[in-house]
Design an enzyme around this catalytic site. Structure first.
Site, PDB file in Angstrom:
ATOM      1  N   THR A 156       0.843  -1.194   0.000  1.00 13.61           N
ATOM      2  CA  THR A 156       0.000   0.000   0.000  1.00 13.61           C
ATOM      3  C   THR A 156       0.884   1.251   0.000  1.00 13.61           C
ATOM      4  O   THR A 156       2.068   1.169  -0.327  1.00 13.61           O
ATOM      5  CB  THR A 156      -1.004  -0.038   1.179  1.00 13.61           C
ATOM      6  OG1 THR A 156      -1.967   0.993   1.007  1.00 13.61           O
ATOM      7  CG2 THR A 156      -0.317   0.132   2.522  1.00 13.61           C
ATOM      8  N   ASN A 157       0.329   2.397   0.336  1.00 16.02           N
ATOM      9  CA  ASN A 157       1.096   3.648   0.371  1.00 16.02           C
ATOM     10  C   ASN A 157       0.549   4.548   1.468  1.00 16.02           C
ATOM     11  O   ASN A 157      -0.406   4.193   2.157  1.00 16.02           O
ATOM     12  CB  ASN A 157       1.053   4.325  -1.012  1.00 16.02           C
ATOM     13  CG  ASN A 157      -0.366   4.596  -1.441  1.00 16.02           C
ATOM     14  OD1 ASN A 157      -1.071   5.383  -0.822  1.00 16.02           O
ATOM     15  ND2 ASN A 157      -0.821   3.917  -2.485  1.00 16.02           N
TER      16      ASN A 157
END
Ligand code: C5P
Length: 220
Positions: free
Chosen positions: A29-30
């Site tokens: 993810t980020n």
């Protein structure tokens, strides 16, 4: 009156990160918090638009008076967009879509064994870029979060993804961008580039929508 400038318009907003599962326990993810997109959804709704907010996982409260669709992966987000895009007038794509996803999903948890292991990734579909073919009259607004050459990369994306407007923000600045309540944005369209001072994401959302309104009136 100003309040109803988007009355009768359907605006799609995406927000937050995507997550790409590796195995039942892990994912890619980020740092996107979703704050910018949620602020845009609220501002667009307050201007009278019929708003659908398509969001990756965030810790934010779902804004009132918007239709809300929860998604996880980039492909799920794309599918949700496809369901709404034909009837929409504009999309503001503030989600931080993962450029790559694991090539294969391991149904069992990957065990610790070798010192080095390789995770193979495959490119995700570029959602924004593909929307022109699906609905050519859609007003398309993208974001460009960069750490360097911000405006130059943003201009390239404006052309390459056939956008009407792109919002550039420099995420190397710790007082703005991801997670922060503030943002420092530059708005780039095919005519001009306007840089703003740092301000709250709600104020940024108001400015962004002010630039979207004239683009939308052309689509009548
Ligand atoms: O190419 P880059 O990821 O930097 O472009 C950012 C813009 O493109 C954002 O508006 C983002 O939501 C969108 N995007 C997309 N599909 C992807 C990657 C990014 O729509 N696979």
């Amino acid at each position: 009156c100003k309040k109803q400038q988007l009355k009768g318009k359907k605006v799609l907003v995406t927000a937050g990160p995507t997550i790409e599962p590796i195995d039942p326990f892990r994912y890619i993810t980020n740092h996107s918090s979703g704050k910018m997109g949620y602020a845009i959804a609220e501002v667009a709704a307050s201007l009278g638009a019929n708003v659908t907010l398509i969001s990756g996982p965030t810790n934010l409260k779902k804004p009132d008076s918007v239709e809300f669709v929860q998604t996880l992966t980039a492909v799920e987000m794309f599918d949700a967009i496809k369901e709404h895009v034909d009837s929409s007038d504009a999309i503001v794509m503030s989600a931080a879509v993962s450029d790559y996803a694991p090539k294969t999903y391991k149904t069992n948890k990957i065990k610790k064994k070798d010192d080095n292991i390789t995770l193979e990734l495959k490119k995700n579909p570029d959602i924004l870029k593909s929307l022109d073919k699906i609905n050519p009259r859609l007003v398309k607004v993208g974001f460009a979060a960069e750490t360097n050459h911000t405006n130059q990369y943003a201009k390239e994306k404006l052309e390459n993804k056939k956008l009407d407007l792109i919002v550039a923000n420099d995420i190397s600045n710790s007082n703005s961008g991801f997670k922060s309540d503030n943002n420092k944005i530059t708005i780039i369209n095919h005519q001009k580039t306007i840089s703003y001072d740092i301000m709250s994401k709600v104020e940024c959302a108001e400015i962004i929508m002010e630039h979207v309104i004239p683009l939308l009136s052309k689509t009548n």
